[in-house]
Design a protein around this motif. Structure first.
Motif, PDB file in Angstrom:
ATOM      1  N   ASN A 106      85.909 -12.538  82.111  1.00 10.14           N
ATOM      2  CA  ASN A 106      85.843 -12.996  80.718  1.00 10.14           C
ATOM      3  C   ASN A 106      86.397 -11.964  79.742  1.00 10.14           C
ATOM      4  OD1 ASN A 106      83.798 -11.107  80.985  1.00 10.14           O
ATOM      5  ND2 ASN A 106      82.265 -12.286  79.867  1.00 10.14           N
ATOM      6  N   TYR A 107      87.446 -11.262  80.151  1.00  3.98           N
ATOM      7  CA  TYR A 107      88.051 -10.254  79.278  1.00  3.98           C
ATOM      8  C   TYR A 107      88.500 -10.838  77.941  1.00  3.98           C
ATOM      9  CZ  TYR A 107      88.575  -7.077  83.347  1.00  3.98           C
ATOM     10  OH  TYR A 107      88.365  -6.271  84.419  1.00  3.98           O
ATOM     11  N   PHE A 108      89.209 -11.959  78.001  1.00  2.00           N
ATOM     12  CA  PHE A 108      89.740 -12.539  76.762  1.00  2.00           C
ATOM     13  C   PHE A 108      88.602 -12.918  75.806  1.00  2.00           C
ATOM     14  CE2 PHE A 108      93.305 -13.364  79.697  1.00  2.00           C
ATOM     15  CZ  PHE A 108      94.362 -12.881  78.944  1.00  2.00           C
ATOM     16  N   GLN A 109      87.540 -13.441  76.345  1.00  2.00           N
ATOM     17  CA  GLN A 109      86.386 -13.804  75.531  1.00  2.00           C
ATOM     18  C   GLN A 109      85.824 -12.583  74.810  1.00  2.00           C
ATOM     19  OE1 GLN A 109      82.670 -14.720  77.575  1.00  2.00           O
ATOM     20  NE2 GLN A 109      82.441 -16.560  76.321  1.00  2.00           N
ATOM     21  N   GLN A 110      85.838 -11.445  75.493  1.00  2.00           N
ATOM     22  CA  GLN A 110      85.304 -10.220  74.915  1.00  2.00           C
ATOM     23  C   GLN A 110      86.235  -9.610  73.865  1.00  2.00           C
ATOM     24  OE1 GLN A 110      83.758  -7.318  77.823  1.00  2.00           O
ATOM     25  NE2 GLN A 110      83.841  -8.944  79.349  1.00  2.00           N
ATOM     26  N   PHE A 111      87.550  -9.754  74.053  1.00  2.00           N
ATOM     27  CA  PHE A 111      88.485  -8.982  73.238  1.00  2.00           C
ATOM     28  C   PHE A 111      89.230  -9.770  72.171  1.00  2.00           C
ATOM     29  CE2 PHE A 111      87.761  -5.945  76.584  1.00  2.00           C
ATOM     30  CZ  PHE A 111      87.827  -4.734  75.919  1.00  2.00           C
ATOM     31  N   LEU A 112      89.294 -11.075  72.259  1.00  2.00           N
ATOM     32  CA  LEU A 112      89.995 -11.837  71.226  1.00  2.00           C
ATOM     33  C   LEU A 112      89.129 -11.977  69.980  1.00  2.00           C
ATOM     34  CD1 LEU A 112      91.660 -14.561  73.434  1.00  2.00           C
ATOM     35  CD2 LEU A 112      92.879 -12.967  71.950  1.00  2.00           C
ATOM     36  N   GLU A 113      89.746 -11.887  68.829  1.00  2.00           N
ATOM     37  CA  GLU A 113      89.026 -12.070  67.565  1.00  2.00           C
ATOM     38  C   GLU A 113      88.332 -13.431  67.560  1.00  2.00           C
ATOM     39  OE1 GLU A 113      91.535 -11.709  64.193  1.00  2.00           O
ATOM     40  OE2 GLU A 113      91.674  -9.521  64.278  1.00  2.00           O
ATOM     41  N   GLY A 114      87.075 -13.431  67.205  1.00  2.00           N
ATOM     42  CA  GLY A 114      86.327 -14.684  67.145  1.00  2.00           C
ATOM     43  C   GLY A 114      85.912 -15.230  68.486  1.00  2.00           C
ATOM     44  N   GLY A 115      86.145 -14.462  69.533  1.00  2.00           N
ATOM     45  CA  GLY A 115      85.824 -14.934  70.874  1.00  2.00           C
ATOM     46  C   GLY A 115      84.347 -15.147  71.106  1.00  2.00           C
ATOM     47  N   ASP A 116      83.535 -14.451  70.353  1.00  2.06           N
ATOM     48  CA  ASP A 116      82.088 -14.593  70.516  1.00  2.06           C
ATOM     49  C   ASP A 116      81.556 -15.879  69.888  1.00  2.06           C
ATOM     50  OD1 ASP A 116      82.797 -13.604  68.003  1.00  2.06           O
ATOM     51  OD2 ASP A 116      80.893 -12.554  67.736  1.00  2.06           O
ATOM     52  N   LYS A 117      82.374 -16.518  69.071  1.00  2.54           N
ATOM     53  CA  LYS A 117      81.925 -17.739  68.382  1.00  2.54           C
ATOM     54  C   LYS A 117      82.601 -19.006  68.898  1.00  2.54           C
ATOM     55  CE  LYS A 117      80.913 -15.296  64.045  1.00  2.54           C
ATOM     56  NZ  LYS A 117      81.292 -13.965  64.532  1.00  2.54           N
ATOM     57  N   TYR A 118      83.788 -18.870  69.455  1.00  6.18           N
ATOM     58  CA  TYR A 118      84.537 -20.039  69.914  1.00  6.18           C
ATOM     59  C   TYR A 118      83.854 -20.685  71.119  1.00  6.18           C
ATOM     60  CZ  TYR A 118      88.497 -22.787  71.675  1.00  6.18           C
ATOM     61  OH  TYR A 118      89.300 -23.803  72.120  1.00  6.18           O
ATOM     62  N   LYS A 119      83.707 -21.997  71.119  1.00  3.54           N
ATOM     63  CA  LYS A 119      82.961 -22.723  72.141  1.00  3.54           C
ATOM     64  C   LYS A 119      83.828 -23.306  73.254  1.00  3.54           C
ATOM     65  CE  LYS A 119      79.158 -21.944  69.956  1.00  3.54           C
ATOM     66  NZ  LYS A 119      78.216 -20.909  70.491  1.00  3.54           N
ATOM     67  N   GLY A 120      85.140 -23.088  73.165  1.00  2.79           N
ATOM     68  CA  GLY A 120      86.010 -23.582  74.219  1.00  2.79           C
ATOM     69  C   GLY A 120      86.563 -24.962  73.946  1.00  2.79           C
ATOM     70  N   PRO A 121      87.650 -25.328  74.632  1.00  4.75           N
ATOM     71  CA  PRO A 121      88.370 -26.571  74.310  1.00  4.75           C
ATOM     72  C   PRO A 121      87.643 -27.848  74.692  1.00  4.75           C
ATOM     73  CG  PRO A 121      89.287 -25.551  76.275  1.00  4.75           C
ATOM     74  CD  PRO A 121      88.290 -24.580  75.726  1.00  4.75           C
ATOM     75  N   TYR A 122      86.657 -27.769  75.578  1.00  2.62           N
ATOM     76  CA  TYR A 122      85.941 -28.990  75.959  1.00  2.62           C
ATOM     77  C   TYR A 122      84.915 -29.397  74.899  1.00  2.62           C
ATOM     78  CZ  TYR A 122      87.993 -27.657  80.434  1.00  2.62           C
ATOM     79  OH  TYR A 122      88.864 -27.283  81.423  1.00  2.62           O
ATOM     80  N   LYS A 123      84.480 -28.419  74.102  1.00  2.92           N
ATOM     81  CA  LYS A 123      83.536 -28.707  73.014  1.00  2.92           C
ATOM     82  C   LYS A 123      84.221 -28.721  71.659  1.00  2.92           C
ATOM     83  CE  LYS A 123      79.510 -26.830  75.437  1.00  2.92           C
ATOM     84  NZ  LYS A 123      78.464 -25.774  75.449  1.00  2.92           N
TER      85      LYS A 123
END
Length: 583
Positions: A161-178
């Motif tokens: 989950n590197y991208f989730q940790q390092f992309l801006e706003g990654g901690d809030k984005y719920k993913g494309p299925y939601k």
């Protein structure tokens, strides 16, 4: 790589011969009448180099992979194999040994262009890229691939989950299925169909390595069916799926819409590639020695086969024995009592007879005794042994001292291992015997490798419910740096509810901060010194027990072309351009 907990296969303890780089056997013949290239030849150069096309290349595996979905896998052999049908932005050059660690553009036209001190990375795609159905591959497909693989952990939990940790706003984005918005994650920009821009929340100086993971291989959103996408993967590589029989067999055939002019790496040599699953491990060895198959897992030969090949000059001439940036270790569950007490963990560190573990794994030919988290071939390694014992056979007296310090006279716990990996079971059994002498009573719990992380050891709630305090593990670096090795097994942010690779559930503020600071530091020597610091802190906290620095022992099957053992994939053969002389 990668939950690349590829385990060593079973081996006989008395087999401790070391393979020579060359021998008189170099002139011996293979079973197909061709001359052997000699022991360790594929660690130095391509063996049986050929441009011959046609035929079928067959792989066999003793279990099932975590997934063939490039966005939902974390085993090294699948990172390797998936490139046949899934092209990431960058990848590793097909080359022998350390030369295979060289990054080269794949879907991207060139390496990433950093800006803002390494917080922004821009990639341009090659022109003329197409999927297997002839439709164009665009930057939006790369963006979507990252979104689905990192931000829908309730659906696709198996990759890092590197991208989730390092992309801006990654901690809030719920993913494309939601998230049904057209924009998706705003920190991945696609200003046109051939440009993708990643905006990070902090500097990441090794980002080109990160986009070499299969998570950046394009996925057309309209064709994505979540966890079922694995049944109908849309190929961007030189091969496409002809059939997918879950748990049984996978067949790839040439992708007629793959264009060699857009791909300087792949050669599309065989007509067909077949992967047979759930094949008995000893049967795989027989087929490899007969020149009928390649072991997909790339872990090397089994016990009886090892004894056979190292004692035969003819057979030994067809072996490749090398390191691959891999550590065999036992994770200690730092969140499960009594191992939430560091003294109890130190008791485990002192108690283990590592020679018995090494013997169970096949002797020195399958790995040197380990005393650090980082293997010697990963930057940041520094020799150290803070739990030293005479002859590496454990120190029962010191183990009992630590047991007393944590307020215990004995401990009862469970240790997990993979049921289809005999050497891992043998090593766990040796550990159980060592621990018993110190008053630590561990019972063995076995789980299949295909579910080890999704359902068992990689699920913290499962570990808690089943009193699993100790977990067998093997780890290979995601990329050749201290960060690529350490982050997903030691950083607190890597802990997940399922598909967890930080099996120790180690969440140490000093380690987390040092890793974060290191990856943003431009000077490599300074970064490497920080990785050394993380290693030492982890050992002081006794979060895991290093067992051996793993060495793979592969047998080169006759009749296959372009065999090269690469450090990029833990010493495995590079699967990108293997062909066959058989029709």
């Amino acid at each position: 790589m990668r939950r690349s907990a590829l385990a060593a296969v079973a081996a006989i303890g008395s087999v401790s011969l070391l393979l020579a780089g060359c021998s008189k056997a170099d002139d011996n013949e293979n079973n197909d009448g061709t001359k052997s290239a000699g022991a360790n030849a594929a660690t130095k150069d391509v063996v049986n180099a050929s441009t011959q096309k046609g035929g079928t290349v067959t792989y066999e595996y003793s279990d099932v992979p975590d997934s063939f979905d490039p966005g939902n896998t974390y085993y090294a052999y699948m990172y390797n194999f998936s490139r046949l049908y899934a092209r990431p932005l960058m990848t590793f050059k097909p080359a022998a040994g350390d030369k295979g660690n060289e990054l080269v553009p794949d879907l991207a036209a060139s390496a990433g262009v950093p800006s803002d001190g390494g917080k922004t990375w821009t990639y341009k795609l090659r022109s003329g890229l197409k999927y297997q159905d002839g439709t164009a591959i665009t930057s939006k497909d790369v963006k979507y691939a990252v979104e689905r693989s990192n931000f829908a952990r309730d659906v696709l939990s198996l990759g890092p989950n590197y991208f989730q940790q390092f992309l801006e706003g990654g901690d809030k984005y719920k993913g494309p299925y939601k998230d049904k918005s057209a924009e998706g994650l705003s920190s991945i920009e696609t200003p046109d169909d051939t440009t993708v821009v990643f905006k990070l929340n902090r500097a990441f100086q090794e980002f080109d390595y990160l986009v070499a993971t299969p998570q950046t291989a394009p996925v057309p959103q309209a064709k994505d069916t979540g966890v079922d996408y694995v049944k109908n993967i849309v190929s961007s590589g030189s091969y496409k799926f002809e059939s997918y029989e879950e748990g049984k067999q996978v067949t790839l055939v040439r992708n007629e819409n793959w264009d060699a002019s857009t791909d300087p790496l792949r050669k599309q040599y065989p007509d067909k590639i077949v992967v047979k699953l759930k094949v008995n491990a000893e049967t795989i060895d027989q087929d490899v020695l007969a020149g009928n198959a390649i072991d997909l897992g790339g872990t090397g030969v089994q016990a009886a086969t090892q004894a056979k090949v190292v004692n035969s000059a003819d057979l030994k001439a067809n072996t490749d024995n090398t390191y691959g940036g891999r550590l065999v270790y036992m994770a200690i569950n730092t969140k499960l009592a009594p191992f939430d007490n560091v003294a109890c963990r130190k008791a485990v560190e002192y108690a283990i007879d590592k020679v018995s573990v090494q013997t169970a794994e096949g002797g020195p030919i399958r790995g040197d005794i380990a005393t650090t988290v980082l293997p010697p071939d990963i930057p940041g390694y520094e020799k150290s042994d803070i739990y030293a014992s005479a002859g590496n056979k454990g120190d029962v007296a010191k183990a009992k001292e630590q047991l007393t310090a944590c307020g215990k006279t004995s401990i009862t716990t469970n240790i997990s291992a993979r049921s289809d990996r005999p050497a891992e079971i043998d090593a766990a059994t040796a550990i159980i015997n060592s621990l018993k002498a110190a008053g630590i009573n561990a019972s063995l719990k076995q789980y299949p490798s295909g579910k080890y992380f999704t359902d068992n050891a990689g699920v913290p709630e499962f570990d808690k419910k089943n009193n699993i305090g100790l977990m067998m593990m093997q780890w290979g670096s995601d990329w050749p740096s201290g960060y690529g090795f350490l982050q997903q097994i030691l950083h607190g942010d890597a802990i997940g509810a399922s598909g967890n690779t930080n099996l120790s559930q180690f969440d140490n503020a000093d380690v987390n901060t040092t890793l974060e600071k290191a990856i943003g530091t431009e000077d490599k020597a300074t970064r490497d010194a920080m990785y050394t610091e993380v290693d030492k802190k982890t050992m002081e906290e006794a979060a895991l027990v290093p067992l051996t620095y793993f060495k793979v022992l592969l047998y080169r099957p006759a009749g296959f072309t372009n065999l090269v053992s690469t450090a990029a994939f833990s010493g495995q053969y590079d699967y990108l351009n293997i062909g066959t002389t058989k029709k």
